[in-house]
Scaffold this motif. Structure first.
Motif, PDB file in Angstrom:
ATOM      1  N   UNK A 106       0.793  -1.217   0.000  1.00 25.30           N
ATOM      2  CA  UNK A 106       0.000   0.000   0.000  1.00 25.30           C
ATOM      3  C   UNK A 106       0.834   1.279   0.000  1.00 25.30           C
ATOM      4  N   UNK A 107       0.386   2.243  -0.792  1.00 26.68           N
ATOM      5  CA  UNK A 107       0.814   3.631  -0.691  1.00 26.68           C
ATOM      6  C   UNK A 107      -0.444   4.431  -0.338  1.00 26.68           C
ATOM      7  N   UNK A 108      -0.433   5.121   0.791  1.00 27.57           N
ATOM      8  CA  UNK A 108      -1.603   5.919   1.136  1.00 27.57           C
ATOM      9  C   UNK A 108      -1.176   7.247   1.754  1.00 27.57           C
ATOM     10  N   UNK A 109      -1.694   8.346   1.181  1.00 26.80           N
ATOM     11  CA  UNK A 109      -1.466   9.695   1.695  1.00 26.80           C
ATOM     12  C   UNK A 109      -2.813  10.289   2.082  1.00 26.80           C
ATOM     13  N   UNK A 110      -3.129  10.373   3.384  1.00 26.19           N
ATOM     14  CA  UNK A 110      -4.412  10.941   3.789  1.00 26.19           C
ATOM     15  C   UNK A 110      -4.442  12.458   3.596  1.00 26.19           C
ATOM     16  N   UNK A 111      -5.592  12.966   3.216  1.00 23.26           N
ATOM     17  CA  UNK A 111      -5.765  14.416   3.059  1.00 23.26           C
ATOM     18  C   UNK A 111      -6.554  15.023   4.217  1.00 23.26           C
ATOM     19  N   UNK A 112      -7.059  14.175   5.127  1.00 23.25           N
ATOM     20  CA  UNK A 112      -7.792  14.701   6.268  1.00 23.25           C
ATOM     21  C   UNK A 112      -6.912  14.769   7.517  1.00 23.25           C
ATOM     22  N   UNK A 166       1.856   6.745   4.441  1.00 24.27           N
ATOM     23  CA  UNK A 166       2.533   5.501   4.832  1.00 24.27           C
ATOM     24  C   UNK A 166       2.699   4.594   3.626  1.00 24.27           C
ATOM     25  N   UNK A 167       3.823   3.895   3.582  1.00 20.72           N
ATOM     26  CA  UNK A 167       4.091   2.857   2.585  1.00 20.72           C
ATOM     27  C   UNK A 167       4.342   1.550   3.320  1.00 20.72           C
ATOM     28  N   UNK A 168       3.806   0.423   2.782  1.00 20.81           N
ATOM     29  CA  UNK A 168       4.074  -0.869   3.397  1.00 20.81           C
ATOM     30  C   UNK A 168       2.991  -1.882   3.093  1.00 20.81           C
ATOM     31  N   UNK A 169       3.248  -3.170   3.354  1.00 20.01           N
ATOM     32  CA  UNK A 169       2.274  -4.238   3.096  1.00 20.01           C
ATOM     33  C   UNK A 169       1.161  -4.255   4.140  1.00 20.01           C
ATOM     34  N   UNK A 170      -0.051  -4.580   3.696  1.00 21.06           N
ATOM     35  CA  UNK A 170      -1.201  -4.568   4.604  1.00 21.06           C
ATOM     36  C   UNK A 170      -1.478  -5.949   5.175  1.00 21.06           C
ATOM     37  N   UNK A 183       1.826  -4.637   8.140  1.00 25.98           N
ATOM     38  CA  UNK A 183       2.758  -5.644   8.640  1.00 25.98           C
ATOM     39  C   UNK A 183       4.086  -5.001   9.030  1.00 25.98           C
ATOM     40  N   UNK A 184       4.562  -4.088   8.198  1.00 23.95           N
ATOM     41  CA  UNK A 184       5.716  -3.244   8.477  1.00 23.95           C
ATOM     42  C   UNK A 184       5.545  -2.020   7.595  1.00 23.95           C
ATOM     43  N   UNK A 185       6.421  -1.030   7.714  1.00 23.82           N
ATOM     44  CA  UNK A 185       6.235   0.141   6.866  1.00 23.82           C
ATOM     45  C   UNK A 185       7.045   1.335   7.301  1.00 23.82           C
ATOM     46  N   UNK A 186       6.843   2.439   6.557  1.00 24.87           N
ATOM     47  CA  UNK A 186       7.542   3.705   6.812  1.00 24.87           C
ATOM     48  C   UNK A 186       6.582   4.847   6.499  1.00 24.87           C
ATOM     49  N   UNK A 187       6.666   5.910   7.296  1.00 24.29           N
ATOM     50  CA  UNK A 187       5.820   7.062   7.008  1.00 24.29           C
ATOM     51  C   UNK A 187       6.623   8.222   6.442  1.00 24.29           C
ATOM     52  N   UNK A 197      12.225   2.487  -0.214  1.00 28.51           N
ATOM     53  CA  UNK A 197      11.878   1.165   0.308  1.00 28.51           C
ATOM     54  C   UNK A 197      12.202   0.104  -0.720  1.00 28.51           C
ATOM     55  N   UNK A 198      12.687  -1.049  -0.234  1.00 31.45           N
ATOM     56  CA  UNK A 198      12.896  -2.235  -1.069  1.00 31.45           C
ATOM     57  C   UNK A 198      11.911  -3.302  -0.600  1.00 31.45           C
ATOM     58  N   UNK A 199      11.481  -4.138  -1.548  1.00 33.07           N
ATOM     59  CA  UNK A 199      10.529  -5.189  -1.177  1.00 33.07           C
ATOM     60  C   UNK A 199      10.691  -6.371  -2.109  1.00 33.07           C
ATOM     61  N   UNK A 200      10.631  -7.569  -1.535  1.00 26.45           N
ATOM     62  CA  UNK A 200      10.757  -8.784  -2.332  1.00 26.45           C
ATOM     63  C   UNK A 200       9.942  -9.894  -1.690  1.00 26.45           C
ATOM     64  N   UNK A 201       9.314 -10.719  -2.524  1.00 24.86           N
ATOM     65  CA  UNK A 201       8.610 -11.914  -2.076  1.00 24.86           C
ATOM     66  C   UNK A 201       9.488 -13.121  -2.384  1.00 24.86           C
ATOM     67  N   UNK A 202       9.748 -13.936  -1.365  1.00 25.15           N
ATOM     68  CA  UNK A 202      10.538 -15.142  -1.571  1.00 25.15           C
ATOM     69  C   UNK A 202      12.038 -14.912  -1.492  1.00 25.15           C
ATOM     70  N   UNK A 203      12.816 -15.994  -1.654  1.00 26.66           N
ATOM     71  CA  UNK A 203      14.265 -15.932  -1.465  1.00 26.66           C
ATOM     72  C   UNK A 203      15.031 -15.557  -2.726  1.00 26.66           C
ATOM     73  N   UNK A 204      16.247 -15.041  -2.503  1.00 33.74           N
ATOM     74  CA  UNK A 204      17.224 -14.812  -3.576  1.00 33.74           C
ATOM     75  C   UNK A 204      16.654 -14.019  -4.743  1.00 33.74           C
ATOM     76  N   UNK A 205      15.924 -12.951  -4.437  1.00 30.86           N
ATOM     77  CA  UNK A 205      15.365 -12.079  -5.469  1.00 30.86           C
ATOM     78  C   UNK A 205      15.996 -10.698  -5.357  1.00 30.86           C
TER      79      UNK A 205
END
Length: 347
Positions: A124-130, A135-139, A146-150, A304-312
């Motif tokens: 997810x990438x979400x920028x609230x306007x209210x 925040x960026x990260x998996x939901x 699950x983890x993330x950065x703002x 941010x870096x992101x990978x699913x599974x090993x050796x990617x």
């Protein structure tokens, strides 16, 4: 090896509109029907104390997330009590998981270890306007993270300790969302973690743009804070809250410490966690302890870096550019796991 994927979802707008947008996506997704099937056998354990209590407690910490759940319910034509159960992140059972985290002053690298059947495959990438930070990260469970950065460079990951002796409170993924959306630095995150009601016992690993890294050990009864740059699945300070068997998690902690001594840059630190030869990446999926994704966050650069599974090779996201209005072109993040059944978002 079977191919798996996470969908990349981007949104800028109010929380209600974000909820409605996600609800529209979920109408055509397999996530909710697949999750309902998984929960059917444990239905009696997946409940809220009552909707009014939930509204009161979430409104205290984030009324905006309550609006997001309203948007989800409206789009899905769902009663609010069910929406709170599915998306509220409060008083729900949580499947045990592994997880390993290593931090440096400039980055955090994390392996998320769990069972693939519960993974919903949404990045997810979400920028609230209210209100709240972008925040960026998996939901997880749609509204949680699950983890993330703002946008302030605060980074968060969590590690399971145990679910015994649970109490009324938020579960880990909603706590992660609350940290990232409402806190600007580790000091604010620590204060929030001390105030929140905790359903289960977890460690929350936090790092900010100043290079400050802490592990917050949180149980339904007590919260303790320590400076640390490695975390697995046991407490150091709240020893009375630990599981009886700790040999594997303590050994994994020592392995990370030893292996990361050889890493001289973020990419090598990432390979230590993501490469099976280093002894940290796990294929124990049936035991809910297999590595599903590896995340790396750079709080100073907002990348941010992101990978699913090993050796990617990791998919690289420039969150700073996204915050300026430049959408990412990646639609799906693909990888392979040594497991035969799909994520809940897959057919």
């Amino acid at each position: 090896m079977k191919e798996f994927y996470s969908d990349v979802i981007q949104y800028r707008g109010t929380h209600y509109d974000f909820g409605y947008f996600q609800g529209e996506l979920l109408k055509d997704s397999l996530i909710l029907p697949n999750r309902e099937k998984q929960w059917e056998s444990r239905k009696d354990r997946h409940f809220l104390i009552n909707p009014e209590e939930y509204k009161n407690v979430i409104s205290k910490f984030s009324p905006a997330i309550l609006e997001e759940i309203h948007g989800l319910a409206d789009a899905l034509e769902m009663e609010m009590e069910k929406a709170f159960r599915l998306f509220g992140g409060y008083y729900l059972e949580y499947t045990r998981s592994g997880c390993s985290v290593f931090t440096d002053a400039d980055f955090m690298v994390r392996n998320y270890d769990s069972h693939p059947r519960g993974y919903e495959g949404r990045y997810m990438f979400y920028a609230p306007t209210d209100s709240g930070y972008a925040v960026i990260g998996p939901s997880m469970q749609i509204t949680g993270r699950i983890d993330g950065m703002n946008e302030k460079g605060l980074v968060m990951g969590y590690n399971f300790t145990h679910s015994k002796n649970s109490d009324d409170g938020f579960i880990c993924n909603m706590i992660g969302r609350l940290i990232l959306e409402t806190c600007a630095n580790v000091g604010e995150a620590i204060s929030l973690l001390k105030e929140l009601p905790h359903r289960h016992s977890f460690s929350y690993i936090i790092l900010d743009a100043e290079g400050e890294s802490y592990v917050v050990e949180a149980s339904p009864r007590k919260v303790a804070v320590r400076r640390a740059n490695v975390c697995t699945n046991h407490f150091h300070l709240l020893d009375e809250e630990n599981r009886y068997r700790q040999q594997e998690t303590r050994q994994r902690e020592k392995t990370i410490q030893a292996q990361q001594l050889q890493a001289t840059n973020p990419y090598q630190a990432f390979k230590v966690m993501n490469g099976p030869d280093h002894g940290i990446f796990s294929n124990k999926y049936d035991a809910a302890a297999g590595t599903i994704h590896t995340s790396v966050y750079f709080p100073k650069e907002l990348k941010a870096w992101f990978v699913i599974g090993p050796d990617k090779e990791p998919v690289i996201f420039d969150f700073a550019k996204w915050l300026k209005g430049n959408n990412v072109n990646v639609k799906q993040i693909k990888g392979t796991l040594e497991y035969h059944r799909p994520f809940v978002n897959m057919g």
